[in-house]
Design a protein around this motif. Sequence first.
Motif, mmCIF file in Angstrom:
data_model
loop_
_atom_site.group_PDB
_atom_site.id
_atom_site.type_symbol
_atom_site.label_atom_id
_atom_site.label_comp_id
_atom_site.label_asym_id
_atom_site.label_seq_id
_atom_site.Cartn_x
_atom_site.Cartn_y
_atom_site.Cartn_z
ATOM 1 N N ILE A 287 -14.491 25.405 -44.324
ATOM 2 C CA ILE A 287 -14.634 24.718 -43.041
ATOM 3 C C ILE A 287 -14.040 23.322 -43.169
ATOM 4 O O ILE A 287 -14.402 22.574 -44.091
ATOM 5 C CB ILE A 287 -16.118 24.632 -42.637
ATOM 6 C CG1 ILE A 287 -16.719 26.030 -42.524
ATOM 7 C CG2 ILE A 287 -16.276 23.861 -41.325
ATOM 8 C CD1 ILE A 287 -18.223 26.031 -42.313
ATOM 9 N N PRO A 288 -13.128 22.933 -42.284
ATOM 10 C CA PRO A 288 -12.529 21.595 -42.380
ATOM 11 C C PRO A 288 -13.577 20.499 -42.219
ATOM 12 O O PRO A 288 -14.516 20.627 -41.417
ATOM 13 C CB PRO A 288 -11.521 21.570 -41.219
ATOM 14 C CG PRO A 288 -11.285 23.005 -40.871
ATOM 15 C CD PRO A 288 -12.558 23.724 -41.177
ATOM 16 N N LYS A 289 -13.405 19.441 -42.990
ATOM 17 C CA LYS A 289 -14.307 18.299 -42.858
ATOM 18 C C LYS A 289 -13.818 17.385 -41.737
ATOM 19 O O LYS A 289 -12.615 17.259 -41.513
ATOM 20 C CB LYS A 289 -14.390 17.539 -44.190
ATOM 21 C CG LYS A 289 -15.079 18.348 -45.283
ATOM 22 C CD LYS A 289 -15.086 17.633 -46.617
ATOM 23 C CE LYS A 289 -15.808 18.482 -47.677
ATOM 24 N NZ LYS A 289 -15.759 17.880 -49.019
ATOM 25 N N PRO A 290 -14.739 16.760 -41.015
ATOM 26 C CA PRO A 290 -14.330 15.863 -39.930
ATOM 27 C C PRO A 290 -13.431 14.736 -40.447
ATOM 28 O O PRO A 290 -13.562 14.295 -41.591
ATOM 29 C CB PRO A 290 -15.663 15.316 -39.403
ATOM 30 C CG PRO A 290 -16.684 16.319 -39.829
ATOM 31 C CD PRO A 290 -16.208 16.858 -41.142
ATOM 32 N N GLN A 291 -12.550 14.277 -39.594
ATOM 33 C CA GLN A 291 -11.598 13.244 -39.991
ATOM 34 C C GLN A 291 -11.988 11.857 -39.501
ATOM 35 O O GLN A 291 -11.304 10.875 -39.793
ATOM 36 C CB GLN A 291 -10.198 13.600 -39.459
ATOM 37 C CG GLN A 291 -9.672 14.921 -39.991
ATOM 38 C CD GLN A 291 -9.553 14.932 -41.511
ATOM 39 O OE1 GLN A 291 -8.807 14.135 -42.090
ATOM 40 N NE2 GLN A 291 -10.287 15.821 -42.160
ATOM 41 N N GLY A 292 -13.072 11.770 -38.739
ATOM 42 C CA GLY A 292 -13.511 10.481 -38.213
ATOM 43 C C GLY A 292 -14.498 10.701 -37.087
ATOM 44 O O GLY A 292 -15.178 11.723 -37.023
ATOM 45 N N ILE A 293 -14.560 9.721 -36.176
ATOM 46 C CA ILE A 293 -15.409 9.845 -34.996
ATOM 47 C C ILE A 293 -14.614 10.528 -33.895
ATOM 48 O O ILE A 293 -13.484 10.140 -33.604
ATOM 49 C CB ILE A 293 -15.880 8.464 -34.502
ATOM 50 C CG1 ILE A 293 -16.683 7.745 -35.588
ATOM 51 C CG2 ILE A 293 -16.709 8.602 -33.224
ATOM 52 C CD1 ILE A 293 -18.017 8.356 -35.892
ATOM 53 N N TYR A 294 -15.194 11.526 -33.285
ATOM 54 C CA TYR A 294 -14.535 12.225 -32.178
ATOM 55 C C TYR A 294 -15.122 11.676 -30.873
ATOM 56 O O TYR A 294 -16.129 12.150 -30.362
ATOM 57 C CB TYR A 294 -14.735 13.739 -32.322
ATOM 58 C CG TYR A 294 -14.029 14.273 -33.550
ATOM 59 C CD1 TYR A 294 -12.694 14.664 -33.491
ATOM 60 C CD2 TYR A 294 -14.690 14.331 -34.780
ATOM 61 C CE1 TYR A 294 -12.030 15.129 -34.627
ATOM 62 C CE2 TYR A 294 -14.028 14.784 -35.914
ATOM 63 C CZ TYR A 294 -12.701 15.180 -35.834
ATOM 64 O OH TYR A 294 -12.046 15.624 -36.967
ATOM 65 N N TRP A 295 -14.470 10.643 -30.379
ATOM 66 C CA TRP A 295 -14.995 9.881 -29.259
ATOM 67 C C TRP A 295 -15.136 10.724 -27.996
ATOM 68 O O TRP A 295 -16.019 10.484 -27.179
ATOM 69 C CB TRP A 295 -14.094 8.669 -28.993
ATOM 70 C CG TRP A 295 -13.992 7.766 -30.179
ATOM 71 C CD1 TRP A 295 -12.991 7.747 -31.108
ATOM 72 C CD2 TRP A 295 -14.959 6.791 -30.600
ATOM 73 N NE1 TRP A 295 -13.272 6.810 -32.087
ATOM 74 C CE2 TRP A 295 -14.466 6.211 -31.797
ATOM 75 C CE3 TRP A 295 -16.179 6.353 -30.086
ATOM 76 C CZ2 TRP A 295 -15.161 5.209 -32.470
ATOM 77 C CZ3 TRP A 295 -16.866 5.356 -30.761
ATOM 78 C CH2 TRP A 295 -16.360 4.800 -31.942
ATOM 79 N N GLU A 296 -14.278 11.719 -27.849
ATOM 80 C CA GLU A 296 -14.352 12.569 -26.664
ATOM 81 C C GLU A 296 -15.598 13.447 -26.659
ATOM 82 O O GLU A 296 -15.922 14.061 -25.636
ATOM 83 C CB GLU A 296 -13.094 13.439 -26.562
ATOM 84 C CG GLU A 296 -12.952 14.537 -27.610
ATOM 85 C CD GLU A 296 -12.374 14.058 -28.935
ATOM 86 O OE1 GLU A 296 -12.061 14.905 -29.782
ATOM 87 O OE2 GLU A 296 -12.246 12.821 -29.113
#
Length: 343
Positions: A287-296
Amino acid sequence: MPLLFPAAPPLSLCFAARASRGAAVPVASAARSSSSSSSASFDAAAFDAERLRLDAAARAGMASAAAAAEAGADPRAWKWAVRKRVWDALEADGVARDPRPVHHRIPNFDGASAAADSLWRLDVCQNAECVKVNPDSPQKQVRFLTLSGDKKLLTPQPRLRTGFFSVLDSQMIPTGYIPEACTSVGAAKYGRPIGLDERIKVDLIVIGSVAVDPNSGARLGKGEGFAELEYGMLRYMGAIDDSTMIVTTVHDKQLVDDIPVEKLLVHDVPVDIICTPTQVIFTKTTIPKPQGIYWEKLSPEKLGQIRILRELKRRIEQETGTILPCGPSEKLPPTAQRRRRRR
């Protein structure tokens, strides 16, 4: 297939004895003096009262959100169903531990210290210099071992509403006070608060879970999303990257096989290693790890609750010259909203 290894005998007692004698790590007198002077001005009672108030309000809000999801066509309803099943099982089978009930919490469980001991023996933990650990009860022993082992501990302020992260090491804590420093109040009392500009490298992340799938590494928290926000902010700071290992400590009854990976969101954080009181599982997650904050994905109401997030958003918008997107609005239950201060 995940790799499974049996847990080893406990370490807790030897570390506890060392800490009680104040011999876990020598404390420099200058650091001890500085810590004493800063902790003397810290209002522990006020901090804990606010923490408990926010905790009660947030749990009431989560209970309301769960009920609404189950009653309607909320796409997150399946998550609440898995969480409730696990919470119910821990209570029914007699393995839940205080604070009780464990519903709408990262649940504390019988054997939490044994799971922490198994984590401590792993090379990835032994080789780490800085470990980020969540502030919940079942990971208290992880925080204790981190500080007793002369490592740097990074822990978030509860729900990020009273601050950001606190960093601690044994040199900052008076002799014999490591157990207190492992609590939320103690971390705020003895720790050094950091901001977004802190230059820090985190070698290992320990995260709390409600349910986790050993076959995929998919994880569910208690439903507030703070672990994902903390992870995203550490990515922004450059403190972690895709290679940073993520470990969770849970009871064996928290292992599930019905978290559909295809329904996970882009910000959901997977785990690489699971430590229980009886086994260590290397999930080999893809599972890919998040790359940051997903503001949307972040509602304006959630943004309004967390000062450090608003600061980060302003900073990114100033640096890029663009306005970041915002997620759909959500109605927060009255009990989950922050009280307005009287002027």
